[in-house]
Design a protein around this motif. Sequence first.
Motif, PDB file in Angstrom:
ATOM      1  N   ASP A  31       0.682  -1.198   0.015  1.00  0.00           N
ATOM      2  CA  ASP A  31      -0.021   0.078  -0.012  1.00  0.00           C
ATOM      3  C   ASP A  31       0.764   1.278   0.104  1.00  0.00           C
ATOM      4  O   ASP A  31       0.417   2.203  -0.642  1.00  0.00           O
ATOM      5  CB  ASP A  31      -0.822  -0.245   1.167  1.00  0.00           C
ATOM      6  N   ILE A  32       2.020   1.312   0.845  1.00  0.00           N
ATOM      7  CA  ILE A  32       2.751   2.425   0.870  1.00  0.00           C
ATOM      8  C   ILE A  32       4.127   2.023   0.950  1.00  0.00           C
ATOM      9  O   ILE A  32       4.330   1.118   1.916  1.00  0.00           O
ATOM     10  CB  ILE A  32       2.301   3.228   2.204  1.00  0.00           C
ATOM     11  N   VAL A  33       4.993   2.748   0.122  1.00  0.00           N
ATOM     12  CA  VAL A  33       6.475   2.498   0.269  1.00  0.00           C
ATOM     13  C   VAL A  33       6.881   3.507   1.139  1.00  0.00           C
ATOM     14  O   VAL A  33       6.801   4.817   0.733  1.00  0.00           O
ATOM     15  CB  VAL A  33       7.249   2.496  -0.958  1.00  0.00           C
ATOM     16  N   GLU A 104       1.412   7.588  12.249  1.00  0.00           N
ATOM     17  CA  GLU A 104       0.372   7.126  12.647  1.00  0.00           C
ATOM     18  C   GLU A 104      -1.007   7.456  12.171  1.00  0.00           C
ATOM     19  O   GLU A 104      -1.925   6.756  11.692  1.00  0.00           O
ATOM     20  CB  GLU A 104       0.322   6.986  14.375  1.00  0.00           C
ATOM     21  N   ASN A 105      -1.247   8.887  12.015  1.00  0.00           N
ATOM     22  CA  ASN A 105      -2.377   9.237  11.532  1.00  0.00           C
ATOM     23  C   ASN A 105      -2.525   8.946  10.017  1.00  0.00           C
ATOM     24  O   ASN A 105      -3.735   8.692   9.549  1.00  0.00           O
ATOM     25  CB  ASN A 105      -2.206  10.979  11.566  1.00  0.00           C
ATOM     26  N   ILE A 106      -1.520   8.897   9.406  1.00  0.00           N
ATOM     27  CA  ILE A 106      -1.578   8.421   7.794  1.00  0.00           C
ATOM     28  C   ILE A 106      -1.714   6.915   7.783  1.00  0.00           C
ATOM     29  O   ILE A 106      -2.793   6.544   7.010  1.00  0.00           O
ATOM     30  CB  ILE A 106      -0.301   8.689   7.162  1.00  0.00           C
ATOM     31  N   PHE A 107      -1.110   5.932   8.504  1.00  0.00           N
ATOM     32  CA  PHE A 107      -1.520   4.549   8.271  1.00  0.00           C
ATOM     33  C   PHE A 107      -2.873   4.193   8.956  1.00  0.00           C
ATOM     34  O   PHE A 107      -3.508   3.273   8.587  1.00  0.00           O
ATOM     35  CB  PHE A 107      -0.464   3.677   9.111  1.00  0.00           C
ATOM     36  N   SER A 109      -5.595   5.463   8.778  1.00  0.00           N
ATOM     37  CA  SER A 109      -6.952   5.836   7.897  1.00  0.00           C
ATOM     38  C   SER A 109      -7.130   4.648   6.936  1.00  0.00           C
ATOM     39  O   SER A 109      -8.245   4.713   6.491  1.00  0.00           O
ATOM     40  CB  SER A 109      -6.448   7.013   6.922  1.00  0.00           C
ATOM     41  N   LYS A 110      -6.485   3.628   7.031  1.00  0.00           N
ATOM     42  CA  LYS A 110      -6.668   2.366   6.282  1.00  0.00           C
ATOM     43  C   LYS A 110      -7.251   1.176   7.081  1.00  0.00           C
ATOM     44  O   LYS A 110      -6.513   1.120   8.103  1.00  0.00           O
ATOM     45  CB  LYS A 110      -5.488   2.133   5.305  1.00  0.00           C
ATOM     46  N   LYS A 111      -8.027   0.179   6.572  1.00  0.00           N
ATOM     47  CA  LYS A 111      -8.473  -0.709   7.359  1.00  0.00           C
ATOM     48  C   LYS A 111      -7.371  -1.565   7.569  1.00  0.00           C
ATOM     49  O   LYS A 111      -6.714  -2.240   8.574  1.00  0.00           O
ATOM     50  CB  LYS A 111      -9.608  -1.553   6.544  1.00  0.00           C
ATOM     51  N   GLN A 112      -6.583  -1.860   6.456  1.00  0.00           N
ATOM     52  CA  GLN A 112      -5.337  -2.954   6.591  1.00  0.00           C
ATOM     53  C   GLN A 112      -4.165  -2.010   5.613  1.00  0.00           C
ATOM     54  O   GLN A 112      -4.697  -1.471   4.675  1.00  0.00           O
ATOM     55  CB  GLN A 112      -5.486  -4.176   6.094  1.00  0.00           C
ATOM     56  N   VAL A 113      -3.228  -2.072   6.187  1.00  0.00           N
ATOM     57  CA  VAL A 113      -2.069  -1.407   5.333  1.00  0.00           C
ATOM     58  C   VAL A 113      -0.689  -2.402   5.449  1.00  0.00           C
ATOM     59  O   VAL A 113      -0.362  -2.561   6.640  1.00  0.00           O
ATOM     60  CB  VAL A 113      -1.849   0.221   5.878  1.00  0.00           C
ATOM     61  N   ARG A 114      -0.291  -2.519   4.337  1.00  0.00           N
ATOM     62  CA  ARG A 114       1.098  -3.013   4.283  1.00  0.00           C
ATOM     63  C   ARG A 114       2.105  -2.135   3.634  1.00  0.00           C
ATOM     64  O   ARG A 114       2.013  -1.517   2.806  1.00  0.00           O
ATOM     65  CB  ARG A 114       0.905  -3.989   2.922  1.00  0.00           C
TER      66      ARG A 114
END
Length: 380
Positions: A31-33, A104-107, A109-114
């Motif tokens: 999801d995010i690098v 933490e605020n960015i991550f 916001s998603k249900k699951q984040v890899r």
Amino acid sequence: MDALSSKVGGSTLYLDRVRKIRRLMDEENIDIVMVTSEPNMLYFSGYSAISLERLITLLISRDEDKVSLIVPRLEEKRAEENCKLRDFELISYSDSENPIDILENIFSSKKQVRVGVEETIQFKYVYPLMSRLENINYSLVDGLLYSLRIVKDNEEAEILKKAAEINNRVLLEAIKSIREGITEKKLMMYIRNYALEIGADEVPFALVQSGANSALPHQEPTDRVILKGDTVVLDIGVRYQGYYSDLTRTVVCGSPSSKQIDIFNIVLNAQQNALNTVKEDVKAEDVDLAARRTIESSGYGEYFIHRTGHGIGLEVHEPPFIKTGNTGLLKSGMVFTIEPGIYLPGEFGVRIEDNIIVTREGYVNLAKLPKSMHIEDYEL
């Protein structure tokens, strides 16, 4: 917390790189690098800084057309001026704020984040989020990042050529400055100063190894005085616009002995055989084996104690690694060293190192210097 968003300007080169990593993220379901190393930050944004104890990171999202650059307040101005991405969100934080809260605020916001992270990331930026968020998983993405960086584009190739041009001049001046009575350290300091004077941005290493020290591949310069008849290995690295050149020559102060000449010629033949092997779609290990078998057939195999080469670019050592066991195929645009050596403990060592760019039919050699033990042969 301050935020500056949608900065316009910059180069499409960096946008293309971001698009490429997004495609790989989609394939790997990332999801995010979270880019944290200086080389990768520079590669994707044109901006880099050494974070020390403060978090600096570039966040590349897969599903959003958004790149966020998080920096400490003292880096805000430099980041705004140097980041070459056309659109990015710049987030700065003060020393009284915790950057983990921003992540933490960015991550959250998603249900699951890899989250894809580099293996060099500091654990203090990973563990707190694991403790706070149940929806987060980490994955190492070094392989994905290097898969983009391993083949250089035209702009990178031009910078690497310029770095090598500077290094050629530096190495030539270093060889011409060898004389009986000078210490390794004094010659090293002269090399560093000269390199900076003629355009190098940085000199990460300038190894001067004489006499028995030349048999120690990574020996730092000492107070040893160079004597008549000494083998002298000069291994110099310069950095220019973020990219490295790494070249080595071996000469003798005075007239070389028959043994010094014999060992030098074996290494020279090994390097040439390795060079002759280079072209697109050849296995990386075949280049190593071409050098290694030459040295082994001469009876000195046990004294060739390292790989034949390593990739060079935004790092002085990066893929591809030219070693036995690397069955990856060479591709046009790969850039690496070819540097076989023989090291006789307590006596002397010989290494010759060039930087080459792979082409479809062969290579372009960025080293424009003679290959000789005789200092007078370098009077270009």
